[in-house]
Design an enzyme around this catalytic site. Sequence first.
Site, PDB file in Angstrom:
ATOM      1  CB  CYS A   1       2.288   1.561   8.562  1.00 17.16           C
ATOM      2  SG  CYS A   1       2.849   3.120   8.685  1.00 17.16           S
TER       3      CYS A   1
ATOM      4  CB  CYS B   1       3.673  -1.171  13.501  1.00 12.66           C
ATOM      5  SG  CYS B   1       3.728  -0.920  11.555  1.00 12.66           S
TER       6      CYS B   1
ATOM      7  CB  CYS C   1       6.984  -1.665  15.824  1.00 10.93           C
ATOM      8  SG  CYS C   1       8.618  -1.238  15.437  1.00 10.93           S
TER       9      CYS C   1
ATOM     10  CD  GLU D   1      -1.396  -0.229   3.573  1.00 12.30           C
ATOM     11  OE1 GLU D   1      -1.793  -1.469   3.776  1.00 12.30           O
ATOM     12  OE2 GLU D   1      -1.704   0.644   4.340  1.00 12.30           O
TER      13      GLU D   1
ATOM     14  CG  HIS E   1       7.815   5.213  18.407  1.00  9.17           C
ATOM     15  ND1 HIS E   1       7.679   6.320  17.988  1.00  9.17           N
ATOM     16  CD2 HIS E   1       8.221   4.443  17.335  1.00  9.17           C
ATOM     17  CE1 HIS E   1       7.380   6.168  16.467  1.00  9.17           C
ATOM     18  NE2 HIS E   1       7.900   4.913  16.091  1.00  9.17           N
TER      19      HIS E   1
ATOM     20  CB  CYS F   1       3.557   7.518   2.701  1.00 16.09           C
ATOM     21  SG  CYS F   1       4.247   6.494   4.164  1.00 16.09           S
TER      22      CYS F   1
ATOM     23  N   GLY G   1       7.158  -1.641   6.069  1.00 13.78           N
ATOM     24  CA  GLY G   1       8.777  -2.197   5.633  1.00 13.78           C
ATOM     25  C   GLY G   1       9.650  -1.508   6.484  1.00 13.78           C
TER      26      GLY G   1
ATOM     27  CB  SER H   1      10.554   4.912  14.519  1.00 18.08           C
ATOM     28  OG  SER H   1      10.207   5.042  13.336  1.00 18.08           O
TER      29      SER H   1
ATOM     30  CB  CYS I   1       7.599  -4.633   8.792  1.00 24.93           C
ATOM     31  SG  CYS I   1       8.952  -3.943   9.467  1.00 24.93           S
TER      32      CYS I   1
END
Length: 345
Positions: free
Chosen positions: A335, A121, A118, A94, A218, A107, A161, A216, A114
């Site tokens: 995502c 996600c 995480c 996507e 976080h 994007c 990814g 990232s 992936c």
Amino acid sequence: MEDKIDIKSLTLSELTQFLEDMGQKKFRAKQLYSWMHEHLIEDFDQATNLPKSLIEELKEKCRLTALVVRQEQISKIDDTRKYLFELYDRNMIESVLMRYHHGNSVCISSQVGCRMGCKFCASTLDGCVRNLTASEMLDQIYRIQKMTGERVDNVVIMGSGEPMDNYDNVIRFIKLLNSEEGLNISQRNITVSTCGLVEKIKELADEKLQITLAISLHAPNDELRASMMPIANKYSIDEIMEAVRYYIDVTTRRVSFEYSLVDGVNDSDDCVKQLAKLLTGLNCHINLIPVNPVRERQFVRPDMKKVYSFKNKLEKYGLNVTIRREMGSDIDGACGQLRKKYMDE
Ligand code: SAH
């Protein structure tokens, strides 16, 4: 199918060599490159100034990557568009088109799924199927530009990814995207987001590109970070910061830190303090993202009052902070959600 050459992933000089090996004159490479990367053809037959015999030979030897749109979701709120594309081997990915005052941003995904795991996600729920080739990354942009008839100005590698887990293809993609004979998108308008693969960040610095690096983060400490991101068990925040400082030294580029705010998890005053200690004095910018709820996960976003208060407290330390404006909240936002929904069905 696999032994065919992925011709759209070749640089102009590689393409020139390839066509020369086929007994073609040099100028044919420029023509074909322009058909693929400027005119964005999806079929060799559309390259009307090439000899028929060459086109037949290309069809035999090469695969011309052309993604097929399987779904398009258009936000009624802000005209954000989300696309589900099918690859030649039937895998799905996507991409998202966001319209800002300063231009169109796309994007893109860098892998099918992936493997970073995480916790918040959706892209990683079913693991990583395979890397995307450079042409498959390019074509997400090409198809969107073709469909909308509008120029794409910015590209963020922030879809499904981990780009640093597909390093060579991502670098190749950036060089093709930036090439003068292609879409010629400036490096400054390209952002790569990574969960922090330390060796790759240093390698990226040494490429001396003028792209933006986004980390990232976080969480401001290893323990909390590891509870959200398994990769934190492999690389400590100290190691990431060292790599980031190296990146800034070598490229002189300002680095972005992404911080997805999760209610009651990483939004405390203590987190503000630790984060400030980590980032004060660094040439950087913090992007706060109220976490996007994912069906399979129980992460909750703080209310906006808390988000603004978190921002204000960081700013008191002199830090540069923005809150990511939410785009397309009425379509499958986070995502990997669109692909996941499609695959599950
Ligand atoms: N693998 C790369 C790029 C893809 S994710 C990376 O980790 O940076 C792009 C950004 O969105 C990352 O910062 C990621 O942590 C964040 N993200 C993923 N899912 C999210 C969610 N549900 N809510 C908020 N941010 C999310």
